[in-house]
Write a protein that holds these residues in place. Structure first.
Motif, PDB file in Angstrom:
ATOM      1  N   ALA A   8      28.914  58.908  20.582  1.00 47.43           N
ATOM      2  CA  ALA A   8      28.871  58.067  21.784  1.00 47.43           C
ATOM      3  C   ALA A   8      29.315  56.661  21.400  1.00 47.43           C
ATOM      4  CB  ALA A   8      27.463  58.038  22.363  1.00 47.43           C
ATOM      5  N   ASN A   9      30.279  56.119  22.136  1.00 47.80           N
ATOM      6  CA  ASN A   9      30.797  54.771  21.904  1.00 47.80           C
ATOM      7  C   ASN A   9      30.423  53.885  23.087  1.00 47.80           C
ATOM      8  OD1 ASN A   9      32.486  55.486  19.575  1.00 47.80           O
ATOM      9  ND2 ASN A   9      33.636  56.644  21.085  1.00 47.80           N
ATOM     10  N   ASP A  10      30.011  52.638  22.785  1.00 48.45           N
ATOM     11  CA  ASP A  10      29.786  51.715  23.900  1.00 48.45           C
ATOM     12  C   ASP A  10      30.884  50.658  23.927  1.00 48.45           C
ATOM     13  OD1 ASP A  10      29.149  49.849  21.983  1.00 48.45           O
ATOM     14  OD2 ASP A  10      27.032  49.696  22.506  1.00 48.45           O
ATOM     15  N   ARG A  11      30.824  49.779  24.900  1.00 49.86           N
ATOM     16  CA  ARG A  11      31.883  48.782  25.078  1.00 49.86           C
ATOM     17  C   ARG A  11      31.895  47.728  23.986  1.00 49.86           C
ATOM     18  NH1 ARG A  11      30.156  48.077  31.189  1.00 49.86           N
ATOM     19  NH2 ARG A  11      28.235  48.200  30.034  1.00 49.86           N
ATOM     20  N   ARG A  14      30.072  49.846  19.306  1.00 49.89           N
ATOM     21  CA  ARG A  14      29.021  50.539  18.548  1.00 49.89           C
ATOM     22  C   ARG A  14      29.212  52.042  18.694  1.00 49.89           C
ATOM     23  NH1 ARG A  14      23.102  48.832  20.187  1.00 49.89           N
ATOM     24  NH2 ARG A  14      24.067  49.264  22.180  1.00 49.89           N
ATOM     25  N   LYS A  15      29.096  52.758  17.576  1.00 51.77           N
ATOM     26  CA  LYS A  15      29.242  54.214  17.578  1.00 51.77           C
ATOM     27  C   LYS A  15      27.927  54.845  17.174  1.00 51.77           C
ATOM     28  CE  LYS A  15      33.876  55.682  16.502  1.00 51.77           C
ATOM     29  NZ  LYS A  15      34.802  56.193  15.548  1.00 51.77           N
ATOM     30  N   LYS A  30      20.686  61.855  25.908  1.00 57.61           N
ATOM     31  CA  LYS A  30      20.399  60.438  26.148  1.00 57.61           C
ATOM     32  C   LYS A  30      19.151  60.010  25.383  1.00 57.61           C
ATOM     33  CE  LYS A  30      22.248  59.746  30.796  1.00 57.61           C
ATOM     34  NZ  LYS A  30      21.825  59.375  32.156  1.00 57.61           N
ATOM     35  N   THR A  39      17.081  51.722  23.044  1.00 59.60           N
ATOM     36  CA  THR A  39      17.194  51.458  24.484  1.00 59.60           C
ATOM     37  C   THR A  39      16.461  52.562  25.227  1.00 59.60           C
ATOM     38  OG1 THR A  39      19.424  50.676  24.026  1.00 59.60           O
ATOM     39  CG2 THR A  39      18.875  50.976  26.317  1.00 59.60           C
ATOM     40  N   ILE A  44      20.909  54.464  29.947  1.00 55.80           N
ATOM     41  CA  ILE A  44      22.164  54.942  29.367  1.00 55.80           C
ATOM     42  C   ILE A  44      22.894  55.818  30.379  1.00 55.80           C
ATOM     43  CG2 ILE A  44      23.180  56.365  27.544  1.00 55.80           C
ATOM     44  CD1 ILE A  44      20.776  55.603  25.805  1.00 55.80           C
ATOM     45  N   GLU A  71      31.775  58.106  26.326  1.00 60.75           N
ATOM     46  CA  GLU A  71      31.595  56.677  26.557  1.00 60.75           C
ATOM     47  C   GLU A  71      30.169  56.444  27.022  1.00 60.75           C
ATOM     48  OE1 GLU A  71      34.613  56.184  29.536  1.00 60.75           O
ATOM     49  OE2 GLU A  71      35.868  57.422  28.248  1.00 60.75           O
ATOM     50  N   MET A  72      29.567  55.391  26.502  1.00 61.21           N
ATOM     51  CA  MET A  72      28.177  55.093  26.828  1.00 61.21           C
ATOM     52  C   MET A  72      28.127  53.740  27.547  1.00 61.21           C
ATOM     53  SD  MET A  72      25.176  54.910  23.968  1.00 61.21           S
ATOM     54  CE  MET A  72      26.198  53.956  22.859  1.00 61.21           C
ATOM     55  N   TYR A  73      27.489  53.700  28.706  1.00 58.40           N
ATOM     56  CA  TYR A  73      27.363  52.454  29.475  1.00 58.40           C
ATOM     57  C   TYR A  73      25.909  52.120  29.699  1.00 58.40           C
ATOM     58  CZ  TYR A  73      32.320  52.923  30.368  1.00 58.40           C
ATOM     59  OH  TYR A  73      33.666  53.019  30.209  1.00 58.40           O
TER      60      TYR A  73
END
Length: 73
Positions: A8-11, A14-15, A30, A39, A44, A71-73
């Motif tokens: 999972a990658n965030d903006r 971070r992986k 999640k 978190t 997520i 993708e993780m938001y």
């Protein structure tokens, strides 16, 4: 059933690499990600392209396989 690894990658770049079962739900995934990044799982949101994954559906149903990148938001 063998475990798969999901990335999972965030903006922020971070992986997070998580090992899980294809029978796990998106909600389970999640929770595993949340434990690693500190978190709450409710905060997520997981996406691939324009598909937002729903918590109650399994990874196998979404055809998420070993080495999948989300993708993780």
């Amino acid at each position: 059933m063998p475990l798969i690894e999901v990335i999972a990658n965030d903006r922020l770049g971070r992986k997070v690499r998580v090992k899980c079962s294809p029978d796990d739900t998106v909600g389970d995934l999640k929770a595993l990600i949340a434990a690693q990044i500190g978190t709450k799982p409710e905060k997520i949101q997981l996406k691939k392209w324009y598909t937002i994954f729903k918590d109650h559906i399994t990874l196998a149903d979404y055809e998420i396989h070993d080495g999948a990148s989300l993708e993780m938001y």
